[in-house]
Design a protein around this motif. Structure first.
Motif, PDB file in Angstrom:
ATOM      1  N   VAL A 160       0.850  -1.179   0.000  1.00 54.34           N
ATOM      2  CA  VAL A 160       0.000   0.000   0.000  1.00 54.34           C
ATOM      3  C   VAL A 160       0.887   1.230   0.000  1.00 54.34           C
ATOM      4  N   LYS A 161       0.482   2.230  -0.769  1.00 63.18           N
ATOM      5  CA  LYS A 161       1.292   3.422  -0.917  1.00 63.18           C
ATOM      6  C   LYS A 161       0.353   4.614  -0.963  1.00 63.18           C
ATOM      7  N   THR A 162       0.808   5.761  -0.493  1.00 69.03           N
ATOM      8  CA  THR A 162      -0.052   6.952  -0.565  1.00 69.03           C
ATOM      9  C   THR A 162       0.602   8.003  -1.465  1.00 69.03           C
ATOM     10  N   TYR A 163      -0.256   8.739  -2.122  1.00 70.10           N
ATOM     11  CA  TYR A 163       0.199   9.856  -2.952  1.00 70.10           C
ATOM     12  C   TYR A 163      -0.678  11.056  -2.652  1.00 70.10           C
ATOM     13  N   GLU A 164      -0.057  12.221  -2.634  1.00 67.18           N
ATOM     14  CA  GLU A 164      -0.852  13.440  -2.570  1.00 67.18           C
ATOM     15  C   GLU A 164      -1.001  13.989  -3.975  1.00 67.18           C
ATOM     16  N   VAL A 165      -2.179  14.480  -4.286  1.00 66.61           N
ATOM     17  CA  VAL A 165      -2.406  15.053  -5.610  1.00 66.61           C
ATOM     18  C   VAL A 165      -2.164  16.558  -5.512  1.00 66.61           C
ATOM     19  N   VAL A 166      -1.218  17.039  -6.300  1.00 68.05           N
ATOM     20  CA  VAL A 166      -0.957  18.474  -6.325  1.00 68.05           C
ATOM     21  C   VAL A 166      -1.649  19.023  -7.567  1.00 68.05           C
TER      22      VAL A 166
END
Lengths: 1089, 455
Positions: A190-196
């Protein structure tokens, strides 16, 4: 030529793919929204349960469905995306109760490979953007602006190629997604990304978690104040939010669906493959998670969606069984289950196989499907018509009439049943034990046949016999008054309502009586020129007890006459034409429209619109209901009036959208019927059949009726054998043998009336039943079941061994007669010229049925044909064989008798991955393929060149939007020989979503007419969400998209009848035909299903 | 396969996953075909192969003896012993043909829209367009040098251009509609071995030259807009964020401008938005390019000063993946490189033990889902996993250098052409032989015997 086809849905999809709960129709109302692949249903939660508000088709297969609330909006909007990359945002319009399109668009891309794991669509909890994962390696973002409007979409490269699930995290300052993915070593992380949004890119998110459970497949984002995400695996459940990591082991299971219980996200319902439902609780202290707990609640259907509604009521949507509305109780029941099923909603999907049979031998087809999967596997008997559920019956011969009476006119229940015989009348009454027993009404004449019987207005009973009309008090049951027929005349027919009596005696005398408090008054008497055959004074005006018009049917001149009451003045005389006398006449009101129904001695029914004031008759229509005289009687069910037409083919006449509809009742011959609403049998009907009086309730008045035979195992193939009156099915069951999940496969034999298991034949371990037919062979009149199997060994890619088993049914048991080993899976079997044609892996193989010297039988190889990738679906007609290949479309083979060889004649060179084939006629074949399309191909035997003759020409293309598993010739309705549609050949298909559809091959002129109508309708009826009908129905596969041709969308065409009158008028004008003509032609098509 | 069929019919396996599973299973089982043979009429090395894009039925081959031939790969011309399908050429055009090529044919391609036309390029400096039905040349283009490669865009709707690379430094675009050259693309410093159209945009052309450079051209604008540089590589599949090179930004905007397929119709926004966006993109592009070049010259010419190379030596093969995300290239340095088309970076994938022909353009092939690449590697064909570089399989069968591969996606068959003048078919195994019953086999043998006797 069956080139021009009309495709229509007889049974709508029932497979629930998505559901969600929110305030959609108003800020105060809570709605459940259900998606059934190509339809959306909106329900309102009320104190009494779910109330349907809207059920609309969507021009697309719904890939994602989400409710969201943009900033500043008081209620939720609905976001839908379809598998063909369209999306729309819908809003409820409270004024028209319709859906308004807020935004729509196309999210397809030229780059990227479509995901195999299914499309994902999700909305940021703070409503900053919509995220879509449609192509491997790309994440599409549709941002919202400050006003909640959607802005230009853009793609972000997603490094993870095998994405299993994506969700938005709650409570993040920047929109943050959490991605569950599999790496190329098959480990899951599992990995998280922030959307810019400004940079249109990702930034590495706050945390990640590597090496999860290998079966991890579902993410549940947890709302604030806890935040973080729950990862559901097959053996563990994990909570993590970057700082806290909690895991608990669970019993191995595959979780399919979850539903959040509380708004704060501390409790969740989980539904698994076995239909078990669990409660997952996050325990926390001061907003810090300190553990997970899981509790088993009970068993439901295998859930594909779970929506928690309110007050412990949960909607469980299913793809593999009936969807349910359940209540979670605080205390377990005797079996330890907290689940109470409140309601079940029928789901036919997935229809893996079905057969069309005529069990009642009435000329009407019934479809028996193999439905459901896992533990919810079942057989469903789908028939057009209404069923009577018999609750009690007595043997009574020679019933001539049947009436129910109440003890007082205001009593809600009927208590007496008057049964008339040729020379006596008996009265049956409900006793204290709710049993019918013989009773007596002193005032009635018991030694005569009763012609009519009725409760009258002043607590009286009226009995009409051949000689006398008796008025009896219903309280004392004593005779109050009587009216005697003039001597020399006997009463032939009579009718009455609560305050009026109309009777006819020999010689054409028509007598009108009114019921007063103590006596009967002869008000009027006229003589007509001929004998009277039938009459009716059913009240249809505003007064339920009194009518001002009477209808009379005549012998000799064959007319129907309308008289005014009480004056008995002739208002209208309508010639019936023909030579058949009217036998029963009834005036009634459906949905505020008055009709006069009149049946003839040959089973025809005429209906007219009746003007109550002038007695005028208009709009004459004639339908055939049976072959014997019909008697008509009204009854009400669910507070609506219907008419029961008793005859050799009993029918219920009802009205929907101000159209008269006819539904068959699934009883054989019915001579008389009367409603019998007693306390013990509420809402029941008393029905006089041959030698029997029975009391039963009637199904909901609707077109298709479904009976379920639960199997508890997954049935895959079904076939019916006429001779032994049995069904045979191939089915399997999942078994747990020492911690290992295995499948046990069987052949089962069922009685075709009771559906009881008669015999069972277990297959070998690893042996699967693949195909089954019933056939006989040349030189042998016995009927056999032939079963094709495959040995599916774990180490083999493709089965290299199978069997053909030939069974005979002896004494209700399956008797194995012959077995023949094959070198592969027997995907299909067909009876072929007294021989057996099998499709075995790449090969088509023909077997002869030969007699050995010792008298035993044997299957002997005759010839074969190679050259397929996998010959999955085979149909035959005469010497022709049509093969549907795994990936090489349709090919046509011919068996040559002289050479004893099978040769290829022609094939379709397109790369269609087939799912079903059927032969429409000598030249035209229909196929269904992997991308939900239908197409037809035609043999070109007259073409000039070999090259053209060797090619099956594609003549029709259509996007059905459904995965068809099987085509079968047949029809769900009785074919009425007098109607135009009686000669139209039809085939039925069954799909994964539980759709039963009909393909009808229209004559060319009809096709052209309806094609024009369809073109006109497309302009008037707009798709929900602005989706285009033309695009939806266009043939579409990986390689190309082409406009639909030579197929008509029957669902669209039949929705013409639901349009408003003015729009119908407009369309009729632009079509250049009268509205009546147009309605008639469309109505005729609706009778195809 | 049975389990997949069963799961598909119950709705447990999505239909797209079903198809890709079946395909990848068949792909992994590829071996030399035991039931299909293509009878090559060529007297020289087979240099180029292609199956038509519309029906997937006709294979086109071009050879060093100046001949080109077409075979029906679906319908056999005859069967040997009733089982081995022999596919003879339907027709051959060679030097004897009045308008045939005089020297070796280096490249053959089908017209992507239908099978009515095909294109051949030869060392005799000509690109010829043939009418398939008449077997006649309908048009020819005289190139300044030996033709090495030709390509037509399969996604093109607005043009009918043949991109041709030759021994000359310029790429020429030949227009079938007018019969004239519409563009000459200058930039390469050596002959052009390979040309490949983008699979996502009809305007983007990619070319590989003997100078080792791979150049990207947007044919609506002058000059090349990107040169792939082997020294710029990324370790993940995504370019690192946020640092970006200027070229990268240029490409980003260019890509956005060309692939503006995403329409978003909200109520207020009309089509206006699109036009505005494009003009912005162009503005940005110009600003950016001027900012890092000092000359006022044409934006395209800026790149012509770049000497970045994709390979040491010549670029011998180019193939773009079907999803439009990656480009594969092979070079005379015996290297195979994977490029991210969007960023222009080389992706560090180590293709194990590659050994490639160095003096000739080679034709690579990709599987349907672009997960595997087929590469002529001397006299063998190697199959690599595109993203990991693992050598999945090696096909041994040819006696001499293999020049070209073509993967038929419809049937999951691979065709390879070699200097040994043969065209070999590689297919998933068909069990026609093994599953034949004893009796049937006997019968067939018997028949064969009879024939022998009667002769």
């Amino acid at each position: 030529m069956s080139v021009w086809n009309y495709v229509v849905t007889a049974h709508k999809p029932t497979n629930v793919t998505h559901s969600c709960v929110g305030n959609f129709t108003s800020p105060q109302e809570l709605n459940l929204i259900i998606a059934k692949c190509t339809r959306i249903e909106i329900h309102l939660l009320t104190a009494h349960g779910l109330q349907p508000m809207l059920d609309v088709p969507i021009y697309g297969r719904i890939a994602t469905l989400e409710l969201f609330r943009p900033h500043g909006e008081p209620q939720d909007f609905l976001f839908i995306s379809t598998e063909r990359y369209k999306f729309c945002v819908l809003q409820w319009d409270p004024d028209t109760s319709e859906l308004i399109t807020r935004a729509m668009g196309d999210v397809s891309d030229r780059i990227g490979r479509p995901t195999d794991n299914g499309q994902i669509g999700l909305i940021d909890p703070d409503c900053r953007l919509i995220g879509l994962h449609l192509y491997d390696g790309l994440f599409k973002v549709i941002p919202f602006d400050n006003k909640g409007q959607l802005k230009e979409a853009f793609n972000i490269r997603l490094e993870e190629l095998q994405v299993l699930d994506i969700k938005f995290l709650y409570g993040c300052s920047r929109p943050t997604i959490v991605v569950l993915y599999q790496d190329n070593k098959d480990a899951r992380h599992v990995k998280t990304y922030e959307v810019v949004l400004k940079d249109k890119d990702f930034v590495e998110g706050p945390w990640s978690q590597n090496n999860l459970d290998n079966g991890a497949g579902l993410l549940i984002p947890v709302p604030m104040p806890l935040g973080g995400v729950i990862i559901i695996g097959e053996e563990t459940i994990v909570y993590c939010n970057g700082t806290i990591f909690k895991a608990i082991p669970i019993r191995p299971s595959i979780t399919r669906a979850y539903g959040r219980v509380d708004a704060d996200g501390s409790r969740y319902l989980l539904g698994d493959n076995a239909g078990l439902i669990h409660l997952l609780v996050i325990t926390h202290e001061r907003e810090r998670v300190n553990g997970l707990k899981i509790e088993h609640l009970g068993e439901t259907t295998v859930a594909s969606t779970i929506s928690y509604l309110d007050n412990a009521v949960v909607y469980v949507g299913s793809s593999y069984g009936d969807s349910q509305l359940i209540k979670l109780n605080l205390q377990p029941d005797a079996k330890g289950s907290y689940v109470e099923v409140l309601e079940a909603y029928v789901n036919l999907g997935p229809i893996v196989d079905f057969c069309v049979v005529d069990l009642e031998r009435q000329g009407q087809g019934q479809v028996v499907t193999c439905s459901g999967a896992y533990k919810d596997g079942s057989l469903r008997i789908v028939r057009n018509g209404i069923g009577i559920n018999e609750q009690a019956s007595v043997e009574l011969q020679g019933i001539k009439g049947l009436w129910s009476l109440r003890s007082s006119i205001n009593d809600p229940y009927d208590s007496l049943l008057v049964v008339s015989f040729i020379s006596e009348t008996r009265v049956l009454a409900m006793n204290m034990d709710d049993e019918l027993e013989e009773s007596e009404i002193e005032g009635f004449s018991a030694e005569e046949q009763t012609l009519f019987c009725q409760n009258a207005i002043h607590d009286q009973l009226v009995q009409v016999t051949a000689t006398v009309v008796r008025l009896v008090s219903s309280t004392t049951r004593q005779l109050l008054h009587e009216w005697n027929a003039p001597s020399g005349y006997s009463v032939n027919v009579a009718t009455a309502n609560a305050s009026q009596v109309l009777l006819a005696t020999g010689g054409g005398h028509l007598v009108y009586l009114e019921i007063e408090k103590e006596k009967l008054i002869e008000v009027k008497h006229i003589q007509l020129e001929y004998e009277i055959s039938c009459l009716d004074i059913n009240p249809i005006g505003e007064n339920p007890n009194y009518t001002t018009v009477a209808a009379v049917g005549m012998w000799t001149d064959l007319t129907v006459r309308i008289f005014s009451l009480p004056s008995l003045e002739l208002l209208t005389k309508e010639n019936l034409g023909g030579e058949i006398i009217p036998r029963s006449i009834l005036q009634c009101t459906f949905e505020g429209v008055s009709y006069l129904l009149c049946t003839l001695g040959d089973g025809h029914l005429l209906n007219f619109l009746l003007d109550i004031n002038t007695g005028g008759l208009s709009n004459r229509k004639k339908v055939s209901l049976g072959t014997q005289p019909i008697t008509l009687r009204t009854f009400s069910s669910k507070d609506t009036t219907h008419v029961f037409a008793a005859s050799d083919r009993p029918t219920v006449i009802y009205s929907s959208n101000k159209k008269l509809l006819y539904s068959n009742v699934n009883l054989k011959e019915v001579s008389h019927m009367c409603p019998f609403n007693s306390a013990a049998f509420p809402d029941s009907l008393a029905i006089a059949k041959e030698g029997e009086l029975s009391i039963g309730t009637i199904d909901d008045i609707q077109k298709l009726h479904i009976r379920t035979i639960p199997l508890g195992q997954h049935a895959r193939r079904i076939c019916h054998q006429e001779q032994s009156r049995t069904f045979s099915i191939c089915c399997f069951k999942n078994c747990q043998i020492s911690n290992e999940e295995t499948e046990m496969h069987f052949i089962r034999l069922l009685d075709d009336q009771t559906f009881e298991f008669m015999s069972i034949f277990p297959l070998d371990s690893y042996e699967y039943g693949c195909s089954i037919i019933s056939c006989s062979f040349s030189d042998d009149n016995n009927a056999y079941y032939c079963v094709g199997t495959a040995y599916v060994l774990p180490e083999e890619n493709e089965p290299s061994k199978g069997r053909i088993l030939v069974f005979a049914v002896e004494d209700g048991k399956l008797q194995l007669i012959v077995e023949k080993e094959t070198k592969g899976a027997v995907y299909s079997l067909n009876a072929f010229n007294g021989k057996l044609l099998a499709a075995i892996n790449q090969k088509i193989q023909l077997y002869k049925w030969t007699l050995r010297e010792d008298g035993s039988r044997e299957l002997q190889t005759e010839c074969g044909h190679h050259g397929h990738i996998l010959a999955l679906y085979v149909q035959t007609r005469g010497d022709f064989i049509v093969v549907g290949d795994l990936m090489k479309s349709i090919s046509l083979l011919l068996y040559k008798h002289e050479e004893g060889a099978i040769e290829e004649l022609a094939r379709d060179y397109n790369a269609n991955w087939m799912s079903a084939v059927e032969i429409l006629d000598d030249d035209v074949f229909v196929g269904a393929e992997n991308n939900y399309n239908l197409f037809t191909v035609r043999k070109n035997s007259d073409a000039a060149s070999d090259e053209e003759r060797g090619r099956l020409e594609v003549v029709g293309e259509y996007h059905l939007g459904e995965f068809v598993n099987r085509f079968r010739h047949g029809s769900l309705v009785m074919r009425l020989p007098d109607s135009e549609v009686g000669n139209i050949p039809t085939i039925i298909f069954g799909t994964i979503n539980g759709v039963i559809g009909v393909i009808a091959s229209l004559p060319h002129d009809q096709y052209v007419f309806f094609e024009k109508l369809q073109a006109n309708l497309v302009k008037v009826i707009k798709g929900v969400g602005g989706l285009s009908h033309e695009q939806w129905r266009s043939f579409n596969n990986e390689k190309r998209t082409a406009d639909a041709r030579n197929f008509l969308d029957g669902d669209l065409i039949e929705s013409f009848l639901d349009l408003s009158r003015s729009r119908m008028d407009d369309i009729a004008t632009s079509m250049g035909v009268t509205l009546e003509e147009l309605c008639k032609r469309v109505e005729e098509l609706t009778r195809l299903h | 396969m049975w389990k997949e069929v069963r799961d598909r019919e119950a709705g447990k396996l999505p239909t797209s996953a079903f198809a890709s599973r079946v395909r990848s299973r068949r792909l992994s089982a590829l071996a030399i075909c035991n039931h299909k043979e293509i009878i090559s009429p060529h007297h020289g090395a087979v240099n180029s192969l292609q199956v038509d894009l519309t029906e997937g039925r006709y294979l086109l081959s071009g050879a060093s003896d100046g001949s080109a031939a077409i075979y029906d790969i679906q319908q056999a011309t005859e069967y040997e012993k009733g089982l081995i399908a022999k596919h003879k050429s339907l027709f051959v055009v060679d030097k004897q043909h009045g308008y045939g090529h005089k020297f070796a044919i280096s490249t053959v391609i089908w017209y992507p829209v239908d099978t009515g036309l095909f294109v051949t390029g030869s060392f005799d400096h000509y690109v010829k367009v043939w009418d398939t039905n008449m077997a006649q040349v309908v048009m020819d283009f005289k190139m300044p040098g030996k033709v090495y490669g030709t390509a037509m865009s399969s996604v093109a709707k607005a043009h009918m251009l043949i991109a041709a690379g030759s021994a000359d430094v310029q790429v020429r675009l030949c227009d079938i509609a007018s019969g004239a050259f519409t563009h000459t693309l200058s930039g390469h410093r050596g002959g052009i071995m390979n040309v490949e159209w983008s699979t996502s945009s009809e305007w983007i052309l990619m070319t590989g030259g003997c100078d080792g450079a791979i150049r990207f051209w947007d044919i609506r604008r002058a000059g090349c807009f990107r040169i792939l540089d082997q020294s710029q590589s990324q370790f993940g599949r995504r370019p690192p964020f946020p640092e970006r090179t200027p070229t990268e930004v240029v490409t980003r905007t260019a890509a956005a401008g060309s692939s503006s397929v995403n329409k978003l119709i909200s109520k207020k926004k009309a089509t206006l938005g699109n036009g505005k966006k494009q003009s912005q993109a162009v503005c940005k592009l110009q600003n950016l390019t001027t900012s890092h070049t000092m000359h006022k010259s044409h934006p395209g010419t800026a790149s012509s000063y770049s000497r970045a190379t994709a390979h040491f030596g010549a670029v011998t093969g180019l193939r773009a993946t079907r999803d439009g995300l990656y480009l594969l290239s092979s070079g005379s340095d015996s290297r195979l490189r994977l490029w991210d088309i969007e960023s222009g970076c080389s992706i560090s994938v180590n293709f194990e033990a590659t050994r490639l022909q160095t003096n000739k353009a080679i034709q690579l092939a990709l599987s349907q889902d672009s997960s595997a690449v087929f590469i002529p590697s001397m006299s063998n064909v190697k199959v690599y996993d595109v993203l990991s570089g693992l050598n999945l399989q090696t096909f041994y069968g040819h006696y001499d250098m293999v020049n070209c591969c073509y993967f038929n996606m419809q049937d999951q068959e691979l065709y390879t052409g070699s200097n040994d003048r043969h065209i070999l078919v590689w297919s998933p195994p068909s069990s026609s032989f093994s599953d034949m019953d004893e009796e049937e086999r006997k019968r067939l043998n018997l028949k064969a015997d009879e024939d022998n006797w009667s002769q």
